[in-house]
Design a protein around this motif. Sequence first.
Motif, PDB file in Angstrom:
ATOM      1  N   LEU A 176     -33.929  18.251 -31.251  1.00 50.81           N
ATOM      2  CA  LEU A 176     -33.812  16.878 -31.758  1.00 50.81           C
ATOM      3  C   LEU A 176     -32.569  16.729 -32.629  1.00 50.81           C
ATOM      4  O   LEU A 176     -31.867  15.713 -32.565  1.00 50.81           O
ATOM      5  CB  LEU A 176     -35.070  16.505 -32.546  1.00 50.81           C
ATOM      6  CG  LEU A 176     -36.346  16.315 -31.720  1.00 50.81           C
ATOM      7  CD1 LEU A 176     -37.571  16.333 -32.621  1.00 50.81           C
ATOM      8  CD2 LEU A 176     -36.285  14.994 -30.939  1.00 50.81           C
ATOM      9  N   ASP A 177     -32.284  17.726 -33.436  1.00 56.71           N
ATOM     10  CA  ASP A 177     -31.086  17.701 -34.283  1.00 56.71           C
ATOM     11  C   ASP A 177     -29.805  17.652 -33.442  1.00 56.71           C
ATOM     12  O   ASP A 177     -28.774  17.138 -33.898  1.00 56.71           O
ATOM     13  CB  ASP A 177     -31.037  18.923 -35.201  1.00 56.71           C
ATOM     14  CG  ASP A 177     -32.101  18.882 -36.291  1.00 56.71           C
ATOM     15  OD1 ASP A 177     -32.638  17.795 -36.562  1.00 56.71           O
ATOM     16  OD2 ASP A 177     -32.404  19.966 -36.847  1.00 56.71           O
ATOM     17  N   LEU A 178     -29.873  18.205 -32.225  1.00 55.05           N
ATOM     18  CA  LEU A 178     -28.716  18.191 -31.330  1.00 55.05           C
ATOM     19  C   LEU A 178     -28.593  16.872 -30.555  1.00 55.05           C
ATOM     20  O   LEU A 178     -27.691  16.715 -29.737  1.00 55.05           O
ATOM     21  CB  LEU A 178     -28.802  19.361 -30.337  1.00 55.05           C
ATOM     22  CG  LEU A 178     -28.607  20.764 -30.924  1.00 55.05           C
ATOM     23  CD1 LEU A 178     -28.947  21.826 -29.876  1.00 55.05           C
ATOM     24  CD2 LEU A 178     -27.168  20.940 -31.420  1.00 55.05           C
ATOM     25  N   GLY A 179     -29.507  15.937 -30.834  1.00 48.36           N
ATOM     26  CA  GLY A 179     -29.428  14.629 -30.194  1.00 48.36           C
ATOM     27  C   GLY A 179     -30.309  14.450 -28.973  1.00 48.36           C
ATOM     28  O   GLY A 179     -30.310  13.379 -28.358  1.00 48.36           O
ATOM     29  N   GLY A 268     -27.232  24.663 -20.896  1.00 46.17           N
ATOM     30  CA  GLY A 268     -26.538  24.583 -22.176  1.00 46.17           C
ATOM     31  C   GLY A 268     -25.615  23.384 -22.277  1.00 46.17           C
ATOM     32  O   GLY A 268     -25.176  23.039 -23.378  1.00 46.17           O
ATOM     33  N   LYS A 269     -25.316  22.760 -21.137  1.00 51.18           N
ATOM     34  CA  LYS A 269     -24.458  21.556 -21.147  1.00 51.18           C
ATOM     35  C   LYS A 269     -25.211  20.356 -20.594  1.00 51.18           C
ATOM     36  O   LYS A 269     -25.369  19.348 -21.272  1.00 51.18           O
ATOM     37  CB  LYS A 269     -23.179  21.814 -20.355  1.00 51.18           C
ATOM     38  CG  LYS A 269     -22.248  22.805 -21.036  1.00 51.18           C
ATOM     39  CD  LYS A 269     -20.909  22.907 -20.321  1.00 51.18           C
ATOM     40  CE  LYS A 269     -19.962  23.872 -21.056  1.00 51.18           C
ATOM     41  NZ  LYS A 269     -18.642  24.002 -20.372  1.00 51.18           N
ATOM     42  N   ASP A 270     -25.675  20.479 -19.350  1.00 48.22           N
ATOM     43  CA  ASP A 270     -26.448  19.380 -18.768  1.00 48.22           C
ATOM     44  C   ASP A 270     -27.879  19.372 -19.287  1.00 48.22           C
ATOM     45  O   ASP A 270     -28.453  18.309 -19.541  1.00 48.22           O
ATOM     46  CB  ASP A 270     -26.448  19.490 -17.237  1.00 48.22           C
ATOM     47  CG  ASP A 270     -25.047  19.422 -16.659  1.00 48.22           C
ATOM     48  OD1 ASP A 270     -24.293  18.514 -17.050  1.00 48.22           O
ATOM     49  OD2 ASP A 270     -24.708  20.282 -15.830  1.00 48.22           O
ATOM     50  N   VAL A 271     -28.465  20.544 -19.396  1.00 47.05           N
ATOM     51  CA  VAL A 271     -29.833  20.697 -19.888  1.00 47.05           C
ATOM     52  C   VAL A 271     -29.887  21.920 -20.803  1.00 47.05           C
ATOM     53  O   VAL A 271     -29.369  22.981 -20.454  1.00 47.05           O
ATOM     54  CB  VAL A 271     -30.849  20.875 -18.737  1.00 47.05           C
ATOM     55  CG1 VAL A 271     -32.261  21.053 -19.295  1.00 47.05           C
ATOM     56  CG2 VAL A 271     -30.815  19.683 -17.780  1.00 47.05           C
ATOM     57  N   THR A 336     -28.412  26.351 -25.511  1.00 43.70           N
ATOM     58  CA  THR A 336     -28.639  25.067 -26.175  1.00 43.70           C
ATOM     59  C   THR A 336     -27.316  24.471 -26.642  1.00 43.70           C
ATOM     60  O   THR A 336     -26.422  25.191 -27.123  1.00 43.70           O
ATOM     61  CB  THR A 336     -29.564  25.239 -27.404  1.00 43.70           C
ATOM     62  OG1 THR A 336     -29.097  26.310 -28.226  1.00 43.70           O
ATOM     63  CG2 THR A 336     -30.981  25.545 -26.978  1.00 43.70           C
ATOM     64  N   GLY A 337     -27.201  23.181 -26.481  1.00 37.67           N
ATOM     65  CA  GLY A 337     -25.999  22.469 -26.914  1.00 37.67           C
ATOM     66  C   GLY A 337     -26.321  21.020 -27.170  1.00 37.67           C
ATOM     67  O   GLY A 337     -27.473  20.578 -26.970  1.00 37.67           O
ATOM     68  N   PRO A 338     -25.366  20.225 -27.593  1.00 37.13           N
ATOM     69  CA  PRO A 338     -25.599  18.799 -27.860  1.00 37.13           C
ATOM     70  C   PRO A 338     -26.085  18.083 -26.609  1.00 37.13           C
ATOM     71  O   PRO A 338     -25.781  18.480 -25.475  1.00 37.13           O
ATOM     72  CB  PRO A 338     -24.222  18.294 -28.290  1.00 37.13           C
ATOM     73  CG  PRO A 338     -23.468  19.506 -28.750  1.00 37.13           C
ATOM     74  CD  PRO A 338     -23.977  20.634 -27.888  1.00 37.13           C
ATOM     75  N   ALA A 339     -26.874  17.044 -26.828  1.00 37.56           N
ATOM     76  CA  ALA A 339     -27.328  16.224 -25.704  1.00 37.56           C
ATOM     77  C   ALA A 339     -26.110  15.651 -24.970  1.00 37.56           C
ATOM     78  O   ALA A 339     -25.110  15.322 -25.609  1.00 37.56           O
ATOM     79  CB  ALA A 339     -28.218  15.108 -26.202  1.00 37.56           C
ATOM     80  N   PRO A 340     -26.157  15.537 -23.657  1.00 36.02           N
ATOM     81  CA  PRO A 340     -25.029  14.959 -22.910  1.00 36.02           C
ATOM     82  C   PRO A 340     -24.635  13.591 -23.470  1.00 36.02           C
ATOM     83  O   PRO A 340     -25.505  12.756 -23.769  1.00 36.02           O
ATOM     84  CB  PRO A 340     -25.584  14.841 -21.485  1.00 36.02           C
ATOM     85  CG  PRO A 340     -26.628  15.903 -21.410  1.00 36.02           C
ATOM     86  CD  PRO A 340     -27.239  15.959 -22.760  1.00 36.02           C
ATOM     87  N   GLY A 341     -23.349  13.393 -23.669  1.00 34.69           N
ATOM     88  CA  GLY A 341     -22.858  12.144 -24.233  1.00 34.69           C
ATOM     89  C   GLY A 341     -22.738  12.144 -25.728  1.00 34.69           C
ATOM     90  O   GLY A 341     -22.209  11.193 -26.315  1.00 34.69           O
ATOM     91  N   ARG A 342     -23.198  13.234 -26.369  1.00 34.87           N
ATOM     92  CA  ARG A 342     -23.060  13.332 -27.834  1.00 34.87           C
ATOM     93  C   ARG A 342     -21.748  13.999 -28.214  1.00 34.87           C
ATOM     94  O   ARG A 342     -21.278  14.877 -27.528  1.00 34.87           O
ATOM     95  CB  ARG A 342     -24.226  14.149 -28.406  1.00 34.87           C
ATOM     96  CG  ARG A 342     -25.565  13.443 -28.317  1.00 34.87           C
ATOM     97  CD  ARG A 342     -25.617  12.240 -29.236  1.00 34.87           C
ATOM     98  NE  ARG A 342     -25.575  12.684 -30.634  1.00 34.87           N
ATOM     99  CZ  ARG A 342     -26.604  12.642 -31.462  1.00 34.87           C
ATOM    100  NH1 ARG A 342     -27.750  12.185 -31.049  1.00 34.87           N
ATOM    101  NH2 ARG A 342     -26.479  13.055 -32.716  1.00 34.87           N
TER     102      ARG A 342
END
Length: 342
Positions: A176-179, A268-271, A336-342
Motif C-alpha cells: 500500500l505504501d508503494l501505491g 516487480g514492475k508490472d506486478v 516489489t516496486g511502485p505501482a505502475p504509473g507511480r
Amino acid sequence: MIKLKDLAERLGLSPTTVSRALNGYPEVNEKTRQRVLEVARQFDYRPNASARRLATGRAGAIGAVLPTNRNLLVDPHFVEFLAGIGERLVEDEIDIVLSPTTGDDEMASYRRMAAGTRVDAIILSSPMVDDPRVPLLLKLGFPFVIHGRTGEKAAAHAWLDIDNEGGFRHATNHLLDLGHERIGLINGELRFTYAIYREGGYREALRSRGIEADPRLMANGTMTDEFGYRATQRFLAEQPPPTAIVVGSMMLALGAFRALRSAGLELGKDVSIIAHDDVFPFLNADRMVPPMSTTRSSIRSAGTRVAEIAIDLLTGHPPARLQELWPVDLVIRGSTGPAPGR
C-alpha cells in the motif's frame, strides 16, 4: 568410556542425583542440572539409552501422526519442520515416531499413541479452529505441543506459533505504501488457523486505508505451484487486474511467477509479489530473478523449538507457560516496486 559413577565422583554428587539430572527429573534444580550437563558434555558421557528408559519409565520417543492422504513427506514445509525437530531430539538421543493414518482414522491414531508405550509426548501441526485433537489429548492427559494455535483463547496447553496476522498486515501495508490498491491474496485453506490469521492481517491493512478486500482477488487452496499458477491466472483476468499479490508460500509464489511470465508481465514492475517462507535451503528467494520479497520465519527453527518444548513438558514445566508467539520479519527485494504509473 567414563561411567555414571565416575561422573558423579567428579561432580561430588550421588549417582542417583546425576542420573536424575541427565534424565530431566523436575526435582533436580536447574543450576545442578546445567552443571551436570556441562560436565557430561566435557567428558563426552552418553548414558545407555536402554538403561535410561528403564530408569525413567519413558519410551525415549516423541510421536506425530502422518495422514497419508496429505502427502506430507513431499511437502517442503513439513520436511523442514521435521528436520528441525530431529536436530533437537538427537541431542538427547530421543527418537521420532511417525504413525501413518488415513484421514478418517486420524483421531483413532492419537488415541492409540496416547494409550500405548511407544511415545512420551505428541507434536501436532496444522491446527484448525476448535481442533478436535486438543480436547481429546487434554481429556486423555497426554503431553502434547502444537505448532500453531487453535481457536481457544486461554487453553492450558503448549504451543509455538508465528505472528501470521502481523506478518501479512506488514506485507500488505508495504505494498500500500508503494501505491498499490488492487492487491490480491493467495492463501492456504481457511480450515487452518494460520490461513485465518493471515487473511485477517491482509484485510486489516486494506481497511486501515479505506479499501475493502475484493473477494475476486482472494484465493484459498493447497500450497502448491499449480494452485499459485491457477489463482494468479484468475486474478489477471479481472478488470482491472491486481498490481500486487501477497502469497502464502514460496511454492505458491513459483506458480504465480510462472503465470506472470506466461502473460508477458514483469515481476516487480508490472506486478509486485511478497511471499511467505524465506528460508528453504533448496528454494532460495535471494537467488531468484528478480529476488523475491518475503516474510521470514524459519520453520526449521520452529521445529527445533517445538521439540525443546516437548522435552520441557516431560521435565515438569507447566503447559500453560510454554506458549510462544514469534515475530515475522519482512525482507524487501526486487519482486516489489511502485505501482505502475507511480
